[in-house]
Design a protein around this motif. Structure first.
Motif, PDB file in Angstrom:
ATOM      1  N   LYS A   1       0.868  -1.101   0.613  1.00 17.60           N
ATOM      2  CA  LYS A   1      -0.107  -0.001   0.298  1.00 17.60           C
ATOM      3  C   LYS A   1       0.343   0.877   0.184  1.00 17.60           C
ATOM      4  O   LYS A   1       1.433   1.928   0.961  1.00 17.60           O
ATOM      5  CB  LYS A   1      -1.102  -0.073   1.642  1.00 17.60           C
ATOM      6  CG  LYS A   1      -2.161  -1.245   1.132  1.00 17.60           C
ATOM      7  CD  LYS A   1      -2.982  -0.770   2.120  1.00 17.60           C
ATOM      8  CE  LYS A   1      -4.086  -2.206   2.165  1.00 17.60           C
ATOM      9  NZ  LYS A   1      -4.186  -2.056   3.659  1.00 17.60           N
TER      10      LYS A   1
ATOM     11  N   ASP B   1       2.240   5.113   0.473  1.00 11.30           N
ATOM     12  CA  ASP B   1       2.160   5.905   1.510  1.00 11.30           C
ATOM     13  C   ASP B   1       1.848   7.431   0.741  1.00 11.30           C
ATOM     14  O   ASP B   1       1.157   8.086   0.980  1.00 11.30           O
ATOM     15  CB  ASP B   1       2.584   6.244   2.603  1.00 11.30           C
ATOM     16  CG  ASP B   1       2.514   4.657   3.405  1.00 11.30           C
ATOM     17  OD1 ASP B   1       1.280   4.786   4.310  1.00 11.30           O
ATOM     18  OD2 ASP B   1       3.256   4.031   2.651  1.00 11.30           O
TER      19      ASP B   1
ATOM     20  N   LYS C   1      -5.052  10.376  -6.816  1.00 15.35           N
ATOM     21  CA  LYS C   1      -5.861  11.018  -6.321  1.00 15.35           C
ATOM     22  C   LYS C   1      -7.228   9.354  -6.125  1.00 15.35           C
ATOM     23  O   LYS C   1      -7.310   8.999  -4.987  1.00 15.35           O
ATOM     24  CB  LYS C   1      -6.615  11.907  -6.326  1.00 15.35           C
ATOM     25  CG  LYS C   1      -5.229  12.729  -6.011  1.00 15.35           C
ATOM     26  CD  LYS C   1      -5.492  14.485  -5.684  1.00 15.35           C
ATOM     27  CE  LYS C   1      -4.857  15.157  -4.889  1.00 15.35           C
ATOM     28  NZ  LYS C   1      -5.302  16.323  -5.236  1.00 15.35           N
TER      29      LYS C   1
ATOM     30  N   GLY D   1      -7.077   7.139  -3.758  1.00 12.35           N
ATOM     31  CA  GLY D   1      -6.452   6.878  -2.284  1.00 12.35           C
ATOM     32  C   GLY D   1      -5.480   7.625  -2.064  1.00 12.35           C
ATOM     33  O   GLY D   1      -5.120   7.286  -0.564  1.00 12.35           O
TER      34      GLY D   1
ATOM     35  N   GLU E   1      -1.711  13.102   6.144  1.00 11.30           N
ATOM     36  CA  GLU E   1      -2.338  12.534   5.123  1.00 11.30           C
ATOM     37  C   GLU E   1      -2.016  11.015   5.387  1.00 11.30           C
ATOM     38  O   GLU E   1      -1.067  10.498   5.006  1.00 11.30           O
ATOM     39  CB  GLU E   1      -2.470  13.088   3.721  1.00 11.30           C
ATOM     40  CG  GLU E   1      -3.233  14.299   3.480  1.00 11.30           C
ATOM     41  CD  GLU E   1      -3.312  14.865   2.575  1.00 11.30           C
ATOM     42  OE1 GLU E   1      -3.289  13.600   1.087  1.00 11.30           O
ATOM     43  OE2 GLU E   1      -2.933  16.078   1.530  1.00 11.30           O
ATOM     44  N   LYS E   2      -3.263  10.542   5.701  1.00  7.98           N
ATOM     45  CA  LYS E   2      -3.440   8.906   5.431  1.00  7.98           C
ATOM     46  C   LYS E   2      -3.491   8.555   4.336  1.00  7.98           C
ATOM     47  O   LYS E   2      -4.342   8.498   3.939  1.00  7.98           O
ATOM     48  CB  LYS E   2      -3.622   8.069   7.099  1.00  7.98           C
ATOM     49  CG  LYS E   2      -3.295   7.427   7.755  1.00  7.98           C
ATOM     50  CD  LYS E   2      -3.977   6.527   8.581  1.00  7.98           C
ATOM     51  CE  LYS E   2      -3.484   6.076   9.964  1.00  7.98           C
ATOM     52  NZ  LYS E   2      -4.223   5.567  10.378  1.00  7.98           N
ATOM     53  N   SER E   3      -2.605   7.471   3.649  1.00 13.46           N
ATOM     54  CA  SER E   3      -3.355   6.965   2.583  1.00 13.46           C
ATOM     55  C   SER E   3      -4.598   6.323   2.770  1.00 13.46           C
ATOM     56  O   SER E   3      -4.658   5.017   3.081  1.00 13.46           O
ATOM     57  CB  SER E   3      -2.143   6.259   1.808  1.00 13.46           C
ATOM     58  OG  SER E   3      -2.007   5.384   0.369  1.00 13.46           O
ATOM     59  N   ASN E   4      -5.129   6.342   1.600  1.00  9.16           N
ATOM     60  CA  ASN E   4      -6.745   5.586   1.894  1.00  9.16           C
ATOM     61  C   ASN E   4      -6.574   4.305   1.001  1.00  9.16           C
ATOM     62  O   ASN E   4      -8.181   4.173  -0.602  1.00  9.16           O
ATOM     63  CB  ASN E   4      -7.732   6.319   1.906  1.00  9.16           C
ATOM     64  CG  ASN E   4      -8.085   6.556   3.452  1.00  9.16           C
ATOM     65  OD1 ASN E   4      -8.112   6.357   4.204  1.00  9.16           O
ATOM     66  ND2 ASN E   4      -7.962   8.047   3.171  1.00  9.16           N
ATOM     67  N   PHE E   5      -5.042   3.694   0.562  1.00  8.04           N
ATOM     68  CA  PHE E   5      -5.766   2.731  -0.842  1.00  8.04           C
ATOM     69  C   PHE E   5      -6.467   2.306  -1.399  1.00  8.04           C
ATOM     70  O   PHE E   5      -6.856   1.466  -0.703  1.00  8.04           O
ATOM     71  CB  PHE E   5      -4.036   2.260  -0.754  1.00  8.04           C
ATOM     72  CG  PHE E   5      -3.895   1.588  -2.041  1.00  8.04           C
ATOM     73  CD1 PHE E   5      -3.241   2.293  -3.047  1.00  8.04           C
ATOM     74  CD2 PHE E   5      -3.651   0.081  -1.846  1.00  8.04           C
ATOM     75  CE1 PHE E   5      -3.404   1.760  -4.224  1.00  8.04           C
ATOM     76  CE2 PHE E   5      -3.772  -0.193  -3.727  1.00  8.04           C
ATOM     77  CZ  PHE E   5      -3.243  -0.382  -4.131  1.00  8.04           C
ATOM     78  N   LYS E   6      -6.521   1.981  -2.610  1.00  9.09           N
ATOM     79  CA  LYS E   6      -7.853   1.928  -3.018  1.00  9.09           C
ATOM     80  C   LYS E   6      -7.691   0.938  -4.621  1.00  9.09           C
ATOM     81  O   LYS E   6      -6.827   1.501  -5.466  1.00  9.09           O
ATOM     82  CB  LYS E   6      -9.480   2.047  -2.985  1.00  9.09           C
ATOM     83  CG  LYS E   6      -9.542   3.197  -3.516  1.00  9.09           C
ATOM     84  CD  LYS E   6     -10.717   4.200  -3.271  1.00  9.09           C
ATOM     85  CE  LYS E   6     -11.152   4.736  -3.992  1.00  9.09           C
ATOM     86  NZ  LYS E   6     -11.703   6.031  -3.365  1.00  9.09           N
TER      87      LYS E   6
END
Length: 559
Positions: free
Chosen positions: A324, A326, A371, A374, A433-438
């Motif tokens: 994931k 960052d 973006k 995420g 900012e946290k990575s909200n990976f998808k």
């Protein structure tokens, strides 16, 4: 002012013995398999120990705008950034792909960074390195030899010689080998048939090696690779030939990641090298995970623009490896943006704010696309002397309007010092900012749905149009139960469309899908949109013409 070439800078580097570089990331002398003083492979014992005991650092992916002949400098920024992290007190390592001999002797020349942001020993890395690509070439061609031998010896598997999809490879640009006829001669020489060569980096074995995490995983993936179809329409795999063990044996050392260093002695794991326009375009999972487990900030790179390399990094490599990111860095140059704005390559030096503003649309789209996954993004402008203050000011304004950070990088001229600002901004960005990976698509969607999601969401086209042949291939994969795999779109790297001449940020276009095939060992479906060249040719004046070596072994012209 006298400018030094990349190879002159590399020759002056004060390299540390490789065991000292390894010690920086907690790898001991006994964990190394030496290839001279400055190169080594990491042992399996060390890989397993590090995987089990060490925590992950943060993963930074470096991508770029759509490539132009003006160049963007993704590898230079990746190397400079890792050096920059170390300069600001953040332990870092970089994970990169190995250069292919084809581009080295063709148009591009060396591919180990540039200026004061290089990996060394530069000559070794650009040439034979530790022999990984030669091993991949041999493994690939063993399969080819066994296919033709099986047919000659009675063809028990009933292989349809009209449907052999496995090709021979060589790590060189040689257009004369694109279409060949093999087994000419007497009866003892085999059954004559049409065959084809690809460049080694286009081989499925290259992708398989980069996506494997152990020798057993590698062997299993090799066994799954489809090489042909039978007269009954069944898939013929490497395991049917009974040679997956022999092929894996040839790759037992090649699978181990290579350790070298940057000009500032930052550890660099360089391993694997699939192209991003015909494969997934990333270095090996093993190398990325080593960098991630041995540093606070691991820097890695994906080939070509973010629509190809970065998309495949996230939708293919991250799915397989459980990674994931960052943060994502999107590299651009003002020169390249002006090209996307319609300026000819010969006229890029004069100030042209209007063209810059127009070309910014390409960069804007890549930022918006990233973006959608995420992941926080930052723009790195690889700065040139010809960039004017007006152009820089306008670019900053445009980035502010887009609400994205920007950093001016001078890592080519200044090494890690020129990337300190970028490194500092990434530290701040990842802490805020946290990575909200998808992923961009559901792997269980149909092949058509997955392709159209990429076309609409990332390329901004209307739809993909599938030729009759492609539609039949989809039905074939569905019947074999091989349709629930990630998509690897093979298209031109120069455009969001499948027409390399359309630069900038076009919309409302269709993509034509001409061919679909499965890389069952790698675990993805290749969707070819146009005549993608899997065996490049040399230009009128190859880079090889400018290279030389003297009696003392001093190389010139490599880069």
């Amino acid at each position: 002012m006298i400018f030094k070439t990349d190879i002159q800078i590399a020759d002056e580097a004060k390299m540390l013995p490789i065991e000292e570089v390894a010690a920086i990331v907690g790898i001991s002398n006994s964990d190394l398999e030496y290839y001279g003083k400055y190169k080594a492979k990491i042992s399996w014992d060390a890989i397993k120990r590090i995987e089990e005991k060490n925590k992950d650092g943060k993963l930074v992916l470096v991508s770029a705008i759509s490539p132009t002949p003006a160049g963007e400098g993704k590898s230079t920024v990746s190397i400079g950034l890792a050096q920059g992290f170390n300069r600001i007190g953040k332990k870092s390592a970089v994970a990169l792909r190995e250069p292919s001999l084809g581009p080295v002797f063709g148009v591009k020349g060396g591919a180990a960074g540039g200026g004061y942001s290089q990996v060394v020993p530069m000559e070794d890395i650009n040439l034979h390195f530790t022999g990984d690509f030669h091993a991949i070439t041999s493994a690939n061609n063993l399969i080819s030899a066994c296919i033709d031998n099986h047919i000659h010896q009675g063809n028990e598997l009933k292989i349809d010689i009209r449907q052999i999809i496995w090709k021979r490879v060589i790590d060189m640009n040689d257009r004369a080998l694109r279409n060949v006829v093999v087994s000419l001669g007497k009866k003892a020489d085999g059954f004559p048939r049409e065959d084809h060569f690809m460049i080694t980096v286009a081989s499925e074995i290259m992708a398989v090696l980069c996506l494997s995490e152990s020798l057993i995983d590698l062997k299993e993936r090799i066994g799954k690779m489809i090489v042909a179809y039978s007269l009954d329409g069944d898939a013929v795999k490497v395991s049917d030939l009974g040679i997956e063990g022999a092929v894996a044996m040839l790759l037992k050392d090649a699978l181990k990641p290579n350790l070298v260093q940057t000009l500032e002695n930052t550890p660099a794991f360089i391993h694997g090298g699939p192209f991003a326009n015909i494969a997934h375009g990333c270095n090996s999972i093993l190398a990325t995970k080593l960098a991630l487990k041995t540093s606070e900030y691991a820097v890695t790179e994906a080939g070509f623009g973010a629509d190809l390399g970065a998309e495949k990094f996230m939708d293919i490599k991250c799915r397989v490896a459980g990674l994931k990111p960052d943060a994502i860095v999107i590299v651009a140059t003002i020169k390249a943006l002006k090209m996307h704005g319609g300026v000819d390559k010969k006229n890029l030096k004069p100030e042209n704010v209007e063209a810059l503003e127009k070309g910014f649309e390409n960069l804007k789209r890549h930022v918006e696309n990233v973006k959608k996954f995420g992941v926080p993004a930052i723009i790195a402008i690889n700065r040139f002397e010809s960039d004017t203050e007006k152009e820089i000011t306008k670019l900053k304004e445009l980035c502010e309007q887009l609400n994205v950070r920007i950093s001016l990088c001078e890592c080519f001229a200044k090494g890690g010092e020129g990337a300190e600002d970028l490194a500092s901004q990434i530290v701040e960005l990842t802490e805020r900012e946290k990575s909200n990976f998808k992923y961009i698509y559901d792997i269980n969607d149909s092949i058509t749905e997955k392709v159209n999601t990429i076309v609409r969401e990332l390329y901004r086209g209307r739809q993909a149009n599938f030729t009759k042949a492609a539609q039949n291939q989809i039905k074939k994969l569905e019947s074999l139960g091989l349709d629930k795999l990630p998509i690897c779109i093979a298209k031109t790297q120069f455009s969001f469309t499948d027409d390399q001449k359309i630069m900038g940020a076009p919309t409302d276009f269709d993509i034509e899908v001409q061919d679909i095939r499965v890389s069952a060992g790698a675990g993805f479906i290749v969707v070819q949109t146009s005549n993608i060249m899997v065996m490049p040719g040399l230009p009128k004046t190859p880079a090889a013409n400018k290279m030389d070596i003297d009696n003392n072994g001093i190389i010139t012209g490599l880069f």
